[in-house]
Design a protein around this motif. Structure first.
Motif, mmCIF file in Angstrom:
data_model
loop_
_atom_site.group_PDB
_atom_site.id
_atom_site.type_symbol
_atom_site.label_atom_id
_atom_site.label_comp_id
_atom_site.label_asym_id
_atom_site.label_seq_id
_atom_site.Cartn_x
_atom_site.Cartn_y
_atom_site.Cartn_z
ATOM 1 N N UNK A 139 0.930 -1.421 0.087
ATOM 2 C CA UNK A 139 -0.523 0.064 -0.127
ATOM 3 C C UNK A 139 1.173 1.302 -0.043
ATOM 4 N N UNK A 140 2.185 1.719 0.849
ATOM 5 C CA UNK A 140 2.546 2.470 0.945
ATOM 6 C C UNK A 140 3.210 2.874 -0.366
ATOM 7 N N UNK A 141 3.733 1.504 -1.159
ATOM 8 C CA UNK A 141 5.060 1.559 -1.998
ATOM 9 C C UNK A 141 3.849 2.149 -3.699
ATOM 10 N N UNK A 142 2.924 1.599 -3.863
ATOM 11 C CA UNK A 142 1.367 1.965 -4.500
ATOM 12 C C UNK A 142 1.736 3.755 -3.972
ATOM 13 N N UNK A 143 1.323 3.906 -3.224
ATOM 14 C CA UNK A 143 1.227 5.487 -2.618
ATOM 15 C C UNK A 143 2.091 6.579 -3.445
ATOM 16 N N UNK A 144 3.312 5.986 -2.412
ATOM 17 C CA UNK A 144 4.510 6.064 -3.170
ATOM 18 C C UNK A 144 4.925 6.380 -4.520
ATOM 19 N N UNK A 145 4.207 5.551 -5.026
ATOM 20 C CA UNK A 145 4.481 5.456 -6.830
ATOM 21 C C UNK A 145 3.991 6.185 -7.939
ATOM 22 N N UNK A 146 2.469 6.707 -6.653
ATOM 23 C CA UNK A 146 0.928 7.799 -7.199
ATOM 24 C C UNK A 146 0.253 6.834 -8.499
ATOM 25 N N UNK A 147 0.503 5.255 -7.947
ATOM 26 C CA UNK A 147 -1.213 4.293 -7.523
ATOM 27 C C UNK A 147 -1.875 4.320 -6.783
ATOM 28 N N UNK A 148 -3.236 4.310 -6.753
ATOM 29 C CA UNK A 148 -4.153 3.484 -6.010
ATOM 30 C C UNK A 148 -4.165 2.178 -4.975
ATOM 31 N N UNK A 149 -4.354 2.205 -4.134
ATOM 32 C CA UNK A 149 -5.089 0.403 -3.827
ATOM 33 C C UNK A 149 -5.643 -0.042 -3.173
ATOM 34 N N UNK A 150 -6.792 -0.515 -3.172
ATOM 35 C CA UNK A 150 -8.076 -0.208 -2.296
ATOM 36 C C UNK A 150 -8.312 -1.912 -1.812
ATOM 37 N N UNK A 151 -8.162 -2.154 -0.095
ATOM 38 C CA UNK A 151 -7.950 -3.982 0.194
ATOM 39 C C UNK A 151 -9.608 -3.542 0.574
ATOM 40 N N UNK A 152 -10.263 -5.210 -0.230
ATOM 41 C CA UNK A 152 -11.280 -5.626 -0.171
ATOM 42 C C UNK A 152 -11.590 -6.755 -0.069
ATOM 43 N N UNK A 153 -12.705 -6.483 1.205
ATOM 44 C CA UNK A 153 -12.720 -8.171 2.245
ATOM 45 C C UNK A 153 -14.350 -8.934 2.086
ATOM 46 N N UNK A 154 -14.706 -8.631 1.294
ATOM 47 C CA UNK A 154 -15.872 -8.806 1.696
ATOM 48 C C UNK A 154 -16.329 -10.049 0.120
ATOM 49 N N UNK A 155 -16.245 -11.264 0.818
ATOM 50 C CA UNK A 155 -16.478 -12.333 0.140
ATOM 51 C C UNK A 155 -16.135 -13.442 0.609
ATOM 52 N N UNK A 156 -16.869 -14.776 -0.035
ATOM 53 C CA UNK A 156 -16.524 -16.192 0.643
ATOM 54 C C UNK A 156 -15.425 -16.835 0.634
ATOM 55 N N UNK A 157 -14.782 -16.884 1.883
ATOM 56 C CA UNK A 157 -13.282 -17.714 1.691
ATOM 57 C C UNK A 157 -13.063 -18.750 1.148
ATOM 58 N N UNK A 158 -14.522 -19.866 1.595
ATOM 59 C CA UNK A 158 -14.281 -21.117 0.726
ATOM 60 C C UNK A 158 -14.611 -20.582 -0.651
ATOM 61 N N UNK A 159 -15.790 -20.011 -0.917
ATOM 62 C CA UNK A 159 -16.404 -19.713 -2.868
ATOM 63 C C UNK A 159 -14.204 -19.567 -4.129
ATOM 64 N N UNK A 160 -14.081 -18.162 -2.912
ATOM 65 C CA UNK A 160 -13.037 -17.586 -4.158
ATOM 66 C C UNK A 160 -11.913 -19.096 -3.927
ATOM 67 N N UNK A 161 -11.837 -19.228 -2.529
ATOM 68 C CA UNK A 161 -10.265 -20.386 -3.038
ATOM 69 C C UNK A 161 -10.794 -21.868 -3.920
ATOM 70 N N UNK A 162 -12.257 -21.417 -3.843
ATOM 71 C CA UNK A 162 -12.530 -22.944 -4.584
ATOM 72 C C UNK A 162 -12.638 -22.090 -6.257
ATOM 73 N N UNK A 163 -12.881 -20.718 -7.121
ATOM 74 C CA UNK A 163 -12.803 -20.089 -7.783
ATOM 75 C C UNK A 163 -11.173 -20.261 -8.400
ATOM 76 N N UNK A 164 -10.389 -19.916 -7.683
ATOM 77 C CA UNK A 164 -8.927 -19.574 -7.593
ATOM 78 C C UNK A 164 -8.560 -21.377 -7.268
ATOM 79 N N UNK A 165 -8.776 -22.632 -7.068
ATOM 80 C CA UNK A 165 -8.323 -23.329 -7.197
ATOM 81 C C UNK A 165 -6.882 -23.639 -6.194
ATOM 82 N N UNK A 166 -7.104 -22.950 -4.793
ATOM 83 C CA UNK A 166 -6.384 -23.337 -3.731
ATOM 84 C C UNK A 166 -6.584 -24.315 -3.150
ATOM 85 N N UNK A 167 -5.131 -24.489 -2.592
ATOM 86 C CA UNK A 167 -4.807 -26.146 -1.654
ATOM 87 C C UNK A 167 -5.253 -25.932 -0.558
ATOM 88 N N UNK A 168 -5.561 -27.327 -0.164
ATOM 89 C CA UNK A 168 -6.426 -27.503 1.503
ATOM 90 C C UNK A 168 -5.109 -27.318 2.075
#
Length: 220
Positions: A139-168
């Motif tokens: 976040x700090x590096x992005x701001x120093x470089x002049x680009x924005x960053x947003x942290x999104x935490x609204x998701x159901x972890x298991x669904x995103x895990x399956x979508x991205x084929x993450x291991x157990x």
């Protein structure tokens, strides 16, 4: 002797003060070398027991990005319902920029975290704390470089895990939107929108025991 120059110190404090959780982006692509620098900043973060538990998944495929957005939208609506009397107010807030930003990254805890005991025997959540340090570095590096960053935490972890084929054992903890912006918010967006205000540091700093406020008050 080990102190940085006054200008360097001022720059560090300035980027901390001007960092913003960004929701409004331009669609311009981010230079690949810039993305490498920002990711390298994340990878230089401290981690308990030097376990380096962060994993980054860059979402490149448009269909997969749309699928990530749909998971977030699903949770946004569920969150609104959970807020009851603030539902309408919440629904007017922009909570992500997944479809507009230049880059989408999913940050996850690695699998087999339980094998790392150093610094985690009584505080196993320190793997999450370590990944949070990596995100803050980014976040700090992005701001120093002049680009924005947003942290999104609204998701159901298991669904995103399956979508991205993450291991157990692995777990997604953040969707990060990065991109160019027309301007950075003068204040945090939720403060500007009247959702919440920053608390006073003097109310959060105790001495020797919980609730014992330091006197005189620290600067705000």
């Amino acid at each position: 002797m080990n102190r940085f120059s006054n200008d360097d110190i001022a720059a560090v404090y300035r980027v901390i003060a001007e960092r913003r959780d960004v929701r409004h982006f331009l669609s311009d692509p981010i230079d690949p070398d810039l993305m490498v620098r920002v990711l390298q900043a994340a990878h230089l973060a401290p981690s308990v027991g030097f376990m380096q538990p962060w994993r980054f998944i860059r979402i490149v495929d448009p269909a997969r990005r749309q699928a990530v957005y749909e998971l977030v939208e699903q949770e946004r609506i569920a969150t609104a319902h959970a807020l009851a009397q603030r539902e309408d107010e919440f629904m007017r807030l922009k909570v992500e920029g997944i479809r507009e930003c230049g880059e989408v990254l999913v940050v996850a805890l690695m699998d087999r975290c339980e094998e790392h005991v150093f610094g985690r025997r009584t505080l196993p959540e320190m793997d999450l704390a370590s990944v949070s340090c990596a995100i803050q570095n980014m976040w700090l590096a992005a701001r120093a470089e002049g680009i924005g960053m947003g942290w999104v935490s609204m998701f159901e972890p298991e669904q995103l895990k399956q979508l991205l084929q993450m291991p157990a054992g692995a777990k997604p903890i953040a969707i990060l939107c990065l991109g160019h912006v027309a301007a950075f918010y003068a204040k945090p967006m939720l403060e500007q929108q009247g959702w919440a205000a920053r608390q006073s540091l003097s109310d959060l700093l105790f001495v020797d025991r919980w609730g014992a406020i330091e006197s005189p008050a620290v600067p705000e």
